[in-house]
Motif scaffolding. Structure first.
Motif, PDB file in Angstrom:
ATOM      1  N   TRP A 110       0.838  -1.202   0.000  1.00  0.00           N
ATOM      2  CA  TRP A 110       0.000   0.000   0.000  1.00  0.00           C
ATOM      3  C   TRP A 110       0.871   1.249   0.000  1.00  0.00           C
ATOM      4  O   TRP A 110       0.624   2.203  -0.731  1.00  0.00           O
ATOM      5  N   LYS A 111       1.933   1.242   0.790  1.00  0.00           N
ATOM      6  CA  LYS A 111       2.844   2.392   0.839  1.00  0.00           C
ATOM      7  C   LYS A 111       3.497   2.608  -0.530  1.00  0.00           C
ATOM      8  O   LYS A 111       3.592   3.741  -1.011  1.00  0.00           O
ATOM      9  N   ARG A 112       3.920   1.513  -1.144  1.00  0.00           N
ATOM     10  CA  ARG A 112       4.534   1.610  -2.474  1.00  0.00           C
ATOM     11  C   ARG A 112       3.533   2.153  -3.499  1.00  0.00           C
ATOM     12  O   ARG A 112       3.885   2.978  -4.341  1.00  0.00           O
ATOM     13  N   VAL A 113       2.285   1.732  -3.422  1.00  0.00           N
ATOM     14  CA  VAL A 113       1.245   2.222  -4.330  1.00  0.00           C
ATOM     15  C   VAL A 113       1.065   3.732  -4.156  1.00  0.00           C
ATOM     16  O   VAL A 113       0.984   4.473  -5.141  1.00  0.00           O
ATOM     17  N   GLN A 114       1.008   4.196  -2.915  1.00  0.00           N
ATOM     18  CA  GLN A 114       0.830   5.631  -2.666  1.00  0.00           C
ATOM     19  C   GLN A 114       1.979   6.438  -3.245  1.00  0.00           C
ATOM     20  O   GLN A 114       1.770   7.514  -3.802  1.00  0.00           O
ATOM     21  N   GLU A 115       3.207   5.909  -3.105  1.00  0.00           N
ATOM     22  CA  GLU A 115       4.375   6.597  -3.663  1.00  0.00           C
ATOM     23  C   GLU A 115       4.326   6.608  -5.183  1.00  0.00           C
ATOM     24  O   GLU A 115       4.743   7.568  -5.823  1.00  0.00           O
ATOM     25  N   HIS A 116       3.798   5.528  -5.742  1.00  0.00           N
ATOM     26  CA  HIS A 116       3.741   5.379  -7.199  1.00  0.00           C
ATOM     27  C   HIS A 116       2.592   6.184  -7.816  1.00  0.00           C
ATOM     28  O   HIS A 116       2.663   6.573  -8.978  1.00  0.00           O
ATOM     29  N   GLN A 117       1.530   6.435  -7.054  1.00  0.00           N
ATOM     30  CA  GLN A 117       0.319   7.081  -7.565  1.00  0.00           C
ATOM     31  C   GLN A 117      -0.091   8.299  -6.732  1.00  0.00           C
ATOM     32  O   GLN A 117      -1.241   8.381  -6.273  1.00  0.00           O
ATOM     33  N   PRO A 118       0.771   9.279  -6.534  1.00  0.00           N
ATOM     34  CA  PRO A 118       0.389  10.421  -5.692  1.00  0.00           C
ATOM     35  C   PRO A 118      -0.774  11.231  -6.252  1.00  0.00           C
ATOM     36  O   PRO A 118      -1.494  11.874  -5.488  1.00  0.00           O
ATOM     37  N   SER A 119      -1.001  11.165  -7.544  1.00  0.00           N
ATOM     38  CA  SER A 119      -2.098  11.945  -8.132  1.00  0.00           C
ATOM     39  C   SER A 119      -3.475  11.411  -7.734  1.00  0.00           C
ATOM     40  O   SER A 119      -4.479  12.099  -7.929  1.00  0.00           O
ATOM     41  N   HIS A 120      -3.533  10.215  -7.171  1.00  0.00           N
ATOM     42  CA  HIS A 120      -4.815   9.631  -6.767  1.00  0.00           C
ATOM     43  C   HIS A 120      -5.112   9.810  -5.276  1.00  0.00           C
ATOM     44  O   HIS A 120      -6.024   9.193  -4.761  1.00  0.00           O
ATOM     45  N   ARG A 121      -4.372  10.668  -4.628  1.00  0.00           N
ATOM     46  CA  ARG A 121      -4.536  10.849  -3.183  1.00  0.00           C
ATOM     47  C   ARG A 121      -5.986  11.131  -2.795  1.00  0.00           C
ATOM     48  O   ARG A 121      -6.512  10.527  -1.870  1.00  0.00           O
ATOM     49  N   GLN A 122      -6.656  12.030  -3.506  1.00  0.00           N
ATOM     50  CA  GLN A 122      -8.049  12.369  -3.170  1.00  0.00           C
ATOM     51  C   GLN A 122      -8.967  11.161  -3.354  1.00  0.00           C
ATOM     52  O   GLN A 122      -9.877  10.938  -2.551  1.00  0.00           O
ATOM     53  N   ALA A 123      -8.746  10.375  -4.390  1.00  0.00           N
ATOM     54  CA  ALA A 123      -9.569   9.184  -4.618  1.00  0.00           C
ATOM     55  C   ALA A 123      -9.322   8.156  -3.517  1.00  0.00           C
ATOM     56  O   ALA A 123     -10.255   7.469  -3.084  1.00  0.00           O
ATOM     57  N   PHE A 124      -8.076   8.052  -3.053  1.00  0.00           N
ATOM     58  CA  PHE A 124      -7.773   7.129  -1.957  1.00  0.00           C
ATOM     59  C   PHE A 124      -8.535   7.545  -0.696  1.00  0.00           C
ATOM     60  O   PHE A 124      -9.099   6.712   0.013  1.00  0.00           O
ATOM     61  N   ILE A 125      -8.574   8.851  -0.451  1.00  0.00           N
ATOM     62  CA  ILE A 125      -9.314   9.372   0.710  1.00  0.00           C
ATOM     63  C   ILE A 125     -10.801   9.073   0.547  1.00  0.00           C
ATOM     64  O   ILE A 125     -11.471   8.660   1.502  1.00  0.00           O
ATOM     65  N   ALA A 126     -11.330   9.261  -0.656  1.00  0.00           N
ATOM     66  CA  ALA A 126     -12.747   8.968  -0.909  1.00  0.00           C
ATOM     67  C   ALA A 126     -13.040   7.481  -0.686  1.00  0.00           C
ATOM     68  O   ALA A 126     -14.086   7.121  -0.136  1.00  0.00           O
ATOM     69  N   GLY A 127     -12.123   6.610  -1.091  1.00  0.00           N
ATOM     70  CA  GLY A 127     -12.306   5.172  -0.871  1.00  0.00           C
ATOM     71  C   GLY A 127     -12.322   4.817   0.602  1.00  0.00           C
ATOM     72  O   GLY A 127     -13.104   3.975   1.049  1.00  0.00           O
ATOM     73  N   ARG A 128     -11.480   5.478   1.366  1.00  0.00           N
ATOM     74  CA  ARG A 128     -11.480   5.260   2.824  1.00  0.00           C
ATOM     75  C   ARG A 128     -12.818   5.695   3.422  1.00  0.00           C
ATOM     76  O   ARG A 128     -13.359   5.034   4.295  1.00  0.00           O
ATOM     77  N   ALA A 129     -13.345   6.812   2.930  1.00  0.00           N
ATOM     78  CA  ALA A 129     -14.649   7.285   3.418  1.00  0.00           C
ATOM     79  C   ALA A 129     -15.750   6.291   3.054  1.00  0.00           C
ATOM     80  O   ALA A 129     -16.653   6.029   3.854  1.00  0.00           O
ATOM     81  N   MET A 130     -15.670   5.712   1.869  1.00  0.00           N
ATOM     82  CA  MET A 130     -16.665   4.715   1.455  1.00  0.00           C
ATOM     83  C   MET A 130     -16.621   3.504   2.381  1.00  0.00           C
ATOM     84  O   MET A 130     -17.653   2.919   2.705  1.00  0.00           O
ATOM     85  N   ALA A 131     -15.433   3.142   2.806  1.00  0.00           N
ATOM     86  CA  ALA A 131     -15.306   2.000   3.729  1.00  0.00           C
ATOM     87  C   ALA A 131     -16.021   2.303   5.029  1.00  0.00           C
ATOM     88  O   ALA A 131     -16.623   1.420   5.636  1.00  0.00           O
ATOM     89  N   GLY A 132     -15.983   3.564   5.447  1.00  0.00           N
ATOM     90  CA  GLY A 132     -16.670   3.951   6.669  1.00  0.00           C
ATOM     91  C   GLY A 132     -18.183   3.817   6.562  1.00  0.00           C
ATOM     92  O   GLY A 132     -18.865   3.586   7.558  1.00  0.00           O
ATOM     93  N   THR A 133     -18.703   3.933   5.360  1.00  0.00           N
ATOM     94  CA  THR A 133     -20.152   3.802   5.158  1.00  0.00           C
ATOM     95  C   THR A 133     -20.557   2.364   4.848  1.00  0.00           C
ATOM     96  O   THR A 133     -21.747   2.057   4.826  1.00  0.00           O
ATOM     97  N   GLY A 134     -19.560   1.514   4.580  1.00  0.00           N
ATOM     98  CA  GLY A 134     -19.851   0.114   4.262  1.00  0.00           C
ATOM     99  C   GLY A 134     -20.263  -0.120   2.820  1.00  0.00           C
ATOM    100  O   GLY A 134     -20.635  -1.226   2.450  1.00  0.00           O
ATOM    101  N   GLU A 135     -20.176   0.920   1.990  1.00  0.00           N
ATOM    102  CA  GLU A 135     -20.512   0.758   0.572  1.00  0.00           C
ATOM    103  C   GLU A 135     -19.230   0.621  -0.241  1.00  0.00           C
ATOM    104  O   GLU A 135     -18.496   1.590  -0.430  1.00  0.00           O
TER     105      GLU A 135
END
Length: 179
Positions: A134-159
């Motif tokens: 996961w750390k390597r992915v974040q380093e490799h894909q910094p332009s997707h930071r906002q989408a990663f945050i959105a995915g974490r939020a989706m996990a909080g809703t269970g969807e």
């Protein structure tokens, strides 16, 4: 391998190696048993660990076997190229302990099955390796930071997000936080 729609005896005999895919039935079983830890994906790929286009890996992705006197030579050349190109790629997924170091960068994109590799590591009990990947992915894909945050939020809703999206990687990161 794919045959050419233009294949005709005596005129053209050609095949193409289009893609490489690794499946693991234990991973599929884990996903079915733990739907809350994975994203939505088609049933046909429940067991997928990773896949890649051979067309993107190699300029030698097809073999023409039309001339009978050249078939064995061309087939041997094609097999040697597959051995030298595809087998190392497959080997990069063989050992969960080594995936973090050996997974090609092309697999670490949102569309390159990084999320599937993370789930594979989690399903095999390699949580530290999953975190490192996961750390390597974040380093490799910094332009997707906002989408990663959105995915974490989706996990909080269970969807769960759709498979093969940057949000799916953020979802996977939130699952790692639970382990």
């Amino acid at each position: 391998m794919e045959k050419s729609k233009w294949n005709r005896p005596g005129h053209l005999i050609k095949f193409t190696v289009a893609s490489l895919t690794v499946f693991d039935e234990r991973l599929g079983a884990w996903r079915r048993a733990n739907p809350e830890l994975t994203v939505r994906r088609p049933a046909s790929v429940q067991s997928i660990v990773c896949a890649s286009s051979f067309l993107d890996m190699s300029g030698q992705y097809f073999a023409v076997l039309t001339r009978p006197e050249e078939r064995w030579t061309r087939l041997e050349q094609s097999a040697a190229h597959l051995r030298d190109t595809a087998l190392p790629w497959f080997a990069s997924t063989a050992d969960p302990e080594q995936i973090v170091q050996t997974a090609p960068d092309a697999l670490l994109t949102a569309w390159g099955l990084a999320q599937d590799l993370i789930e594979f590591l989690v399903s095999t009990g390699h949580h530290m390796q999953a975190q490192a990947l996961w750390k390597r992915v974040q380093e490799h894909q910094p332009s997707h930071r906002q989408a990663f945050i959105a995915g974490r939020a989706m996990a909080g809703t269970g969807e769960p997000p759709r498979w093969h999206t940057p949000e799916a990687l953020g979802w996977s990161a939130s699952v790692l936080d639970l382990l």
